[in-house]
Design an enzyme around this catalytic site. Structure first.
Site: not given
Ligand code: APR
Length: 245
Positions: A66, A97, A100, A115, A123, A126, A144, A147, A185
């Site tokens: 990744r 969340q 990156d 996250h 580590c 430590c 690490c 340590c 999200t």
């Molecule tokens: N602009 C806005 N939203 C977008 C775009 C865009 N260009 N492209 C996709 N999306 C939306 C999708 O429709 C979806 O609802 O972003 C969302 C991505 O959802 P996930 O992949 O589930 O990501 P996220 O909500 O951040 O996941 C939460 O889950 O996998 C774990 O730890 C990981 O932080 C992550 C957490």
């Protein structure tokens, strides 16, 4: 309505997920009906506390993959607009969340990382943090510097607690904000998805930006359907800090 709210807003909270980085080329985990899979394992298996115990080298291999994907990617207009808001609003809390680092790469300061961050290692022994940008990553488990103990990605894996203090800061921001943006999200992972609910319960105006509906859409005052990198710049009026003159 949203423009008036943005003009009047003193305290703004922005919660972001993988969708805000989608236009930079970062694969999302869900959305569009797909879920990320690695070597036949769903991402929430390879990214789990259980896998950390069972096969640490495999976890590193997944995060090295990744990180190599991310290394060439750049922030997009969504990240840049949010970064510009820190000089526009008196109080801006950016809660992500995402692991990156693209918010920071676009100039956002003091990002609340719920996250963790893929560019850091921690580590087991430590608890020291190390910046992976300074490390030449071979296969296997890095050690690490302090340590000699085994390092692990400084990322919250499924089944693990959030970093100390991160959710508390997000919770405080949700209680005091008068405007809350939920951007990119799927709102299925808690406790992150509870933050807009807390903001709404404390009287904030809640706005979602996503090409798809989510479980949070029904509690939002406004839902802007579309891509964050296209919608956010439209909201970016070059108006100085504070109220309209
Ligand atoms: N602009 C806005 N939203 C977008 C775009 C865009 N260009 N492209 C996709 N999306 C939306 C999708 O429709 C979806 O609802 O972003 C969302 C991505 O959802 P996930 O992949 O589930 O990501 P996220 O909500 O951040 O996941 C939460 O889950 O996998 C774990 O730890 C990981 O932080 C992550 C957490």
């Amino acid at each position: 309505m949203l423009r008036e709210r943005m003009r009047a807003a003193e305290s703004v909270l922005v919660l972001t997920g993988a969708g805000v980085s989608a236009e930079s080329g970062v694969p999302t985990f869900r959305g569009g009906g797909n879920t990320a899979v690695w070597k036949g394992m769903p991402f929430d298996v390879i990214s789990s506390a259980g896998m950390l115990q069972k096969d640490l080298p495999a976890v590193w291999e997944w995060f090295n993959y990744r990180r190599n994907l991310l290394a060439v990617l750049k922030p997009n207009p969504a990240h840049e607009t949010i970064a510009s808001w820190q000089d526009r609003f008196a109080d801006l809390a950016l809660v992500t969340q995402n692991i990156d680092g693209l918010h920071q790469a676009s100039g956002s300061r003091d990002v609340i990382e719920l996250h963790g961050n893929i560019w850091r290692a921690r580590c087991f022994d430590c608890d020291a943090r190390h910046d992976l940008k300074d490390m030449k990553m071979d296969d296997g488990v890095p050690s690490c510097f302090d340590c000699g103990g085994n390092l692990r990605p400084d990322v919250v894996l499924f089944g693990e607690m959030l970093p100390p203090g991160a959710f508390e800061r997000a919770f405080d921001a949700a209680q005091r904000c008068d405007l809350c943006f939920v951007i990119g999200t799927s709102a299925v992972v808690y406790p992150a998805a509870s933050i807009p609910e807390i903001a709404r319960a404390n009287g904030a105006y809640v706005v979602e930006i996503n090409p798809e509906p989510t479980p949070l859409s029904s509690i939002c005052h406004e839902v802007l359907t579309g891509k964050a990198g296209e919608i956010l710049p439209l909201l970016s009026e070059a108006r100085p800090l504070g109220r309209a003159t």
